[in-house]
Design a protein around this motif. Structure first.
Motif, mmCIF file in Angstrom:
data_model
loop_
_atom_site.group_PDB
_atom_site.id
_atom_site.type_symbol
_atom_site.label_atom_id
_atom_site.label_comp_id
_atom_site.label_asym_id
_atom_site.label_seq_id
_atom_site.Cartn_x
_atom_site.Cartn_y
_atom_site.Cartn_z
ATOM 1 N N ASP A 90 0.807 -1.227 0.000
ATOM 2 C CA ASP A 90 0.000 0.000 0.000
ATOM 3 C C ASP A 90 0.837 1.272 0.000
ATOM 4 O O ASP A 90 0.478 2.262 0.638
ATOM 5 N N GLY A 91 1.962 1.250 -0.700
ATOM 6 C CA GLY A 91 2.791 2.445 -0.842
ATOM 7 C C GLY A 91 3.677 2.760 0.349
ATOM 8 O O GLY A 91 4.302 3.812 0.392
ATOM 9 N N GLY A 92 3.768 1.871 1.314
ATOM 10 C CA GLY A 92 4.617 2.085 2.481
ATOM 11 C C GLY A 92 6.047 1.669 2.215
ATOM 12 O O GLY A 92 6.405 1.272 1.094
ATOM 13 N N SER A 93 6.876 1.775 3.245
ATOM 14 C CA SER A 93 8.260 1.317 3.145
ATOM 15 C C SER A 93 8.690 0.751 4.483
ATOM 16 O O SER A 93 8.079 1.010 5.515
ATOM 17 N N VAL A 94 9.775 -0.035 4.432
ATOM 18 C CA VAL A 94 10.322 -0.637 5.638
ATOM 19 C C VAL A 94 11.836 -0.611 5.539
ATOM 20 O O VAL A 94 12.403 -0.795 4.459
ATOM 21 N N GLN A 95 12.489 -0.339 6.655
ATOM 22 C CA GLN A 95 13.938 -0.473 6.731
ATOM 23 C C GLN A 95 14.240 -1.331 7.938
ATOM 24 O O GLN A 95 13.749 -1.088 9.042
ATOM 25 N N GLU A 96 15.048 -2.381 7.692
ATOM 26 C CA GLU A 96 15.399 -3.351 8.729
ATOM 27 C C GLU A 96 16.654 -2.905 9.478
ATOM 28 O O GLU A 96 17.579 -2.346 8.883
ATOM 29 N N ALA A 104 7.113 2.830 7.487
ATOM 30 C CA ALA A 104 6.601 4.160 7.184
ATOM 31 C C ALA A 104 5.414 4.035 6.233
ATOM 32 O O ALA A 104 5.470 3.287 5.256
ATOM 33 N N SER A 105 4.360 4.759 6.540
ATOM 34 C CA SER A 105 3.155 4.785 5.722
ATOM 35 C C SER A 105 2.616 6.208 5.736
ATOM 36 O O SER A 105 2.534 6.824 6.804
ATOM 37 N N SER A 106 2.248 6.721 4.574
ATOM 38 C CA SER A 106 1.709 8.084 4.531
ATOM 39 C C SER A 106 0.395 8.167 5.295
ATOM 40 O O SER A 106 0.037 9.224 5.804
ATOM 41 N N VAL A 107 -0.319 7.078 5.420
ATOM 42 C CA VAL A 107 -1.596 7.058 6.124
ATOM 43 C C VAL A 107 -1.410 6.864 7.632
ATOM 44 O O VAL A 107 -2.072 7.508 8.436
ATOM 45 N N HIS A 108 -0.481 5.976 8.038
ATOM 46 C CA HIS A 108 -0.365 5.577 9.444
ATOM 47 C C HIS A 108 0.872 6.094 10.159
ATOM 48 O O HIS A 108 1.068 5.806 11.333
#
Length: 166
Positions: A90-96, A104-108
């Motif tokens: 849904d357009g988010g990102s993750v860094q481990e 990171a999510s623009s919505v949440h």
């Protein structure tokens, strides 16, 4: 003496990261063409930094970098990044990181997920599961910890995990 040397090395490494971040911010402030991102709450500079790790230099940027710094950077339980940021559903990102992950999510928003709560969340499908994206960082509750998600919450109390869906 061994513990003192290790702590001193850690402090020096942290200062090097802080110094590098300060220099990068000062350079961007001097450059009139620096990039900015406007959010409903505030205006912030789009920041980026490279962190030396056993896996080479890894870039952190934007909201993930801000959260990483807020949590204490390499000296926090997150530790060092293990790889670059990746796309998430849904357009988010993750860094481990060695001790957890920043989603990171623009919505949440941008939140840390780690430990037993992260394990339970990932077993439930992570951001693609019923619980969805994190909406809070882990916080203290009587007897344990809790993280909230768009579709519910996970608590860790007395070494027991409880998943609650909305």
């Amino acid at each position: 003496m061994h513990h003192f040397a290790r702590r001193t090395a850690g402090i020096i490494a942290a200062l090097a990261v802080v110094t590098a971040l300060g220099a990068a911010c000062n350079d961007k402030d001097k450059n009139s063409s620096s990039s900015t991102t406007t959010t409903a709450a505030s205006q912030t500079h789009t920041a980026e930094t490279k962190i030396s790790t056993p896996n080479g230099e890894i870039t952190l940027s934007g909201a993930v970098l801000e959260k990483y710094e807020q949590m204490g950077g390499a000296n926090s339980p997150l530790g060092l990044p293990t790889g670059p940021a990746k796309d998430a559903p849904d357009g988010g990102s993750v860094q481990e990181f060695t001790g957890g992950a920043i989603y990171a999510s623009s919505v949440h928003g941008t939140h840390v997920v780690w430990g037993e709560i992260r394990k339970a969340w990932e077993e439930d499908g992570g951001p693609s599961g019923k619980l969805g994206y994190p909406t809070s960082d882990e916080f203290d509750i009587p007897g344990g910890k809790q993280s909230d998600f768009s579709g519910g919450s996970i608590t860790w109390v007395d070494n027991k995990i409880t998943v609650t869906e909305k």
